[in-house]
Scaffold this motif. Sequence first.
Motif, PDB file in Angstrom:
ATOM      1  N   ASP A 474      34.349 -17.926  41.886  1.00 47.11           N
ATOM      2  CA  ASP A 474      34.335 -16.714  41.072  1.00 47.11           C
ATOM      3  C   ASP A 474      33.536 -15.629  41.790  1.00 47.11           C
ATOM      4  N   GLU A 475      34.234 -14.578  42.230  1.00 44.91           N
ATOM      5  CA  GLU A 475      33.688 -13.419  42.929  1.00 44.91           C
ATOM      6  C   GLU A 475      32.813 -13.819  44.121  1.00 44.91           C
ATOM      7  N   PRO A 476      33.401 -14.454  45.133  1.00 44.37           N
ATOM      8  CA  PRO A 476      32.623 -14.810  46.319  1.00 44.37           C
ATOM      9  C   PRO A 476      32.262 -13.621  47.207  1.00 44.37           C
ATOM     10  N   SER A 477      32.826 -12.444  46.944  1.00 38.71           N
ATOM     11  CA  SER A 477      32.549 -11.274  47.791  1.00 38.71           C
ATOM     12  C   SER A 477      31.253 -10.561  47.427  1.00 38.71           C
ATOM     13  N   ALA A 478      30.685 -10.827  46.249  1.00 34.89           N
ATOM     14  CA  ALA A 478      29.513 -10.079  45.772  1.00 34.89           C
ATOM     15  C   ALA A 478      28.361 -10.177  46.761  1.00 34.89           C
ATOM     16  N   HIS A 479      27.806  -9.025  47.140  1.00 35.88           N
ATOM     17  CA  HIS A 479      26.637  -8.887  48.026  1.00 35.88           C
ATOM     18  C   HIS A 479      26.915  -9.269  49.474  1.00 35.88           C
ATOM     19  N   LEU A 480      28.175  -9.564  49.833  1.00 40.94           N
ATOM     20  CA  LEU A 480      28.505  -9.849  51.221  1.00 40.94           C
ATOM     21  C   LEU A 480      28.969  -8.570  51.903  1.00 40.94           C
ATOM     22  N   ASP A 481      28.584  -8.389  53.183  1.00 38.13           N
ATOM     23  CA  ASP A 481      29.070  -7.228  53.914  1.00 38.13           C
ATOM     24  C   ASP A 481      30.481  -7.509  54.430  1.00 38.13           C
ATOM     25  N   VAL A 482      31.050  -6.555  55.148  1.00 40.42           N
ATOM     26  CA  VAL A 482      32.458  -6.651  55.548  1.00 40.42           C
ATOM     27  C   VAL A 482      32.699  -7.875  56.431  1.00 40.42           C
ATOM     28  N   GLU A 483      31.824  -8.091  57.432  1.00 41.87           N
ATOM     29  CA  GLU A 483      31.989  -9.244  58.314  1.00 41.87           C
ATOM     30  C   GLU A 483      31.877 -10.552  57.541  1.00 41.87           C
ATOM     31  N   GLN A 484      30.911 -10.610  56.648  1.00 43.81           N
ATOM     32  CA  GLN A 484      30.701 -11.834  55.863  1.00 43.81           C
ATOM     33  C   GLN A 484      31.864 -12.089  54.926  1.00 43.81           C
ATOM     34  N   ARG A 485      32.437 -11.038  54.353  1.00 43.57           N
ATOM     35  CA  ARG A 485      33.608 -11.208  53.487  1.00 43.57           C
ATOM     36  C   ARG A 485      34.798 -11.723  54.294  1.00 43.57           C
ATOM     37  N   SER A 486      34.985 -11.143  55.475  1.00 38.92           N
ATOM     38  CA  SER A 486      36.074 -11.584  56.331  1.00 38.92           C
ATOM     39  C   SER A 486      35.903 -13.049  56.721  1.00 38.92           C
ATOM     40  N   MET A 487      34.675 -13.431  57.060  1.00 35.46           N
ATOM     41  CA  MET A 487      34.428 -14.811  57.472  1.00 35.46           C
ATOM     42  C   MET A 487      34.561 -15.766  56.294  1.00 35.46           C
ATOM     43  N   ALA A 488      34.054 -15.368  55.127  1.00 40.65           N
ATOM     44  CA  ALA A 488      34.187 -16.208  53.933  1.00 40.65           C
ATOM     45  C   ALA A 488      35.661 -16.407  53.585  1.00 40.65           C
ATOM     46  N   THR A 489      36.453 -15.344  53.729  1.00 41.08           N
ATOM     47  CA  THR A 489      37.894 -15.435  53.493  1.00 41.08           C
ATOM     48  C   THR A 489      38.526 -16.460  54.425  1.00 41.08           C
ATOM     49  N   ARG A 490      38.169 -16.377  55.714  1.00 43.45           N
ATOM     50  CA  ARG A 490      38.738 -17.288  56.708  1.00 43.45           C
ATOM     51  C   ARG A 490      38.317 -18.732  56.429  1.00 43.45           C
ATOM     52  N   VAL A 491      37.040 -18.922  56.048  1.00 42.84           N
ATOM     53  CA  VAL A 491      36.533 -20.269  55.773  1.00 42.84           C
ATOM     54  C   VAL A 491      37.284 -20.895  54.598  1.00 42.84           C
ATOM     55  N   ILE A 492      37.433 -20.145  53.500  1.00 40.04           N
ATOM     56  CA  ILE A 492      38.099 -20.670  52.304  1.00 40.04           C
ATOM     57  C   ILE A 492      39.558 -20.993  52.599  1.00 40.04           C
ATOM     58  N   LYS A 493      40.233 -20.080  53.290  1.00 36.31           N
ATOM     59  CA  LYS A 493      41.656 -20.269  53.573  1.00 36.31           C
ATOM     60  C   LYS A 493      41.891 -21.475  54.489  1.00 36.31           C
ATOM     61  N   ARG A 494      41.090 -21.577  55.567  1.00 37.66           N
ATOM     62  CA  ARG A 494      41.250 -22.691  56.499  1.00 37.66           C
ATOM     63  C   ARG A 494      40.878 -24.019  55.838  1.00 37.66           C
ATOM     64  N   PHE A 495      39.865 -23.978  54.972  1.00 39.64           N
ATOM     65  CA  PHE A 495      39.456 -25.196  54.270  1.00 39.64           C
ATOM     66  C   PHE A 495      40.605 -25.726  53.412  1.00 39.64           C
ATOM     67  N   ALA A 496      41.267 -24.825  52.685  1.00 40.08           N
ATOM     68  CA  ALA A 496      42.381 -25.236  51.824  1.00 40.08           C
ATOM     69  C   ALA A 496      43.540 -25.779  52.647  1.00 40.08           C
ATOM     70  N   GLU A 497      43.886 -25.079  53.723  1.00 41.66           N
ATOM     71  CA  GLU A 497      45.029 -25.495  54.546  1.00 41.66           C
ATOM     72  C   GLU A 497      44.749 -26.805  55.280  1.00 41.66           C
ATOM     73  N   ASN A 498      43.581 -26.925  55.896  1.00 43.98           N
ATOM     74  CA  ASN A 498      43.275 -28.096  56.718  1.00 43.98           C
ATOM     75  C   ASN A 498      43.099 -29.361  55.895  1.00 43.98           C
ATOM     76  N   ASN A 499      42.626 -29.216  54.655  1.00 39.08           N
ATOM     77  CA  ASN A 499      42.344 -30.387  53.833  1.00 39.08           C
ATOM     78  C   ASN A 499      43.374 -30.616  52.727  1.00 39.08           C
ATOM     79  N   GLY A 500      44.396 -29.757  52.670  1.00 38.21           N
ATOM     80  CA  GLY A 500      45.406 -29.901  51.633  1.00 38.21           C
ATOM     81  C   GLY A 500      44.855 -29.727  50.234  1.00 38.21           C
TER      82      GLY A 500
END
Length: 589
Positions: A474-500
């Motif tokens: 729920d709202e993982p972007s709060a208080h994250l800067d642009v780089e951190q939001r981009s990295m958090a996005t990549r982490v969540i997406k890759r985690f879902a894809e790699n682990n099914g």
Amino acid sequence: MRIAILSKDRCQPRRCSHECEKYCPRVRTGDETIVFEEDGKPVISEELCVGCGICVHKCPFEAIMIIGLPEALNEPTHRYGPNSFALYGLPIPQVGKVTGILGPNGIGKSTAVQILSGTLTPNFGGEDANWEKVLEYYSGSALHDYFEKVMDGDIKVAQKPQYIDLIPKAFKGKTSELLDKTDERGVLSELIERLDLSHIVDRKITELSGGELQRVAIAACAAKDADFYFFDEISPYLDIYQRINSAQLIQEIANDKAVLVVEHDLALLDMLADAVHIAYGEPGGYGVVTHPKGVRIAINQYLRGYLPEENVRVRPDAIKFEVHPPRLETDIETLVEYDNFSKSYGDTFYLETDAGSLKEGEVLGIVGPNGIGKSTFVRMLAGEIEPDEGKLDLDVKIAFKPQYIKPESSLQVEYFLRGISRKFDTSYFQSEVAGPLKIEKLYERMLTDLSGGELQRVAIAACLCQDADMYILDEPSAHLDVEQRSMATRVIKRFAENNGKTAMVVDHDIYMIDMLSERLIVFEGEPAVSGKAHAASTMQDGMNKFLANLNITFRRDEDTSRPRVNKPNSRLDREQKAKGEYYYHNPDE
């Protein structure tokens, strides 16, 4: 040219063998490149340092940074002392304009505002600081006249803080009492109506939600009679409706005042600002504020990671958006299917949902205004709440990251994460989650000492390290800067894809939802009265439904493919609305 930075909070000379001094090649040849002072902590001579980086790697507490600076930099605008943070350049407030600052956290934005407000006198890297030297330094520039007014006490500053969750710790009374103290322009009643605060003015500050606190803080700042207004992140905890409403209010303030805004929601910054300064550097080490740029140019350069005028690369890789966002449903297994269900809270709120399904390995975005039932929906999916009508037996294990993160213990970060799951020690978690989110340096910190952005990254990691079938953030972007939001996005997406695994992300940042989601669940209704959760749809259909309710249209930037808000009633806005394409034009059509 290089600078040496010592983090005095991390440096613990009583617990180490002075490795920085012991292994320094210049010290071993007899030079006093590193000496220890009375407080027991080292001072590194930047003139004698050869930049080998041995001390950086040998320090057991990772307390040292040796940073090579861009050659074009001269003396700093302000430095806090030897081996301390240095700021180069300042943003330029302009009457009648909203000036934005775009850059990572810890890069000196707060220092710049302190200088512009007159509470901190720039020392240009020296020990003495006086306003006469400041006026001489900026003679002939736009900042000279501004600082002359600051020195004469003719500049009054109103500031909205970044971390609004600290407000209840400083003030315990009613909301109306706090706002009444700030009403210097006599516009409080108008602000209360504009920001939808009338139902909370009689409540105590300690009883307000994050979104309510954010709007109170914006109102308190806007109500003051000032010459220079500074808004530090207006988007956290606000839905897209409230963000646009707040942006319009700030633009009205800027009609005859100077307004400076720090904002990490790029869609909001794009719509809000007239000019943008990019801030780059090394968080906690040094920061550089560029000259003002056009909004589109600044955001695009920042996303690419390269500033051509300064000839500086601020990021090794560009932040990229999908060229064809309307993604087709992938042919993968269905995790769960559910029928219609509903939940009511007496006569106060009613939520109904359409039947739907969730697939393995996909990321679903969830969008809608605050108070529409999104949290109730995910809590019912998680089994925390039983529906009043309809059966919901998903038989899946769910990990949940809540919107509001409050550390309930004073544990160290490492022990906290280790106590949640054995996955903490796996190589996958360390390399694919902890590493990209940069939480290794937080392991020895106490949870209660973390900033909002640091706590957010730890909370995302804590959710993903749990053993579950579905992950709801729920709202993982709060208080994250642009780089951190981009990295958090990549982490969540890759985690879902790699682990099914299935991931559901509730967020109001259009950029994050756009980069992250394969399908979208849209909530509609009347906030705090009734809500409806539609079945998951394609990004195109879902965003069209969502943006139609907002009555705004998005287009794709030609250079970066990022979403951009069309100006109301512009030619493109009218054309897209006529075609029912609120999200963007489909390039394949």
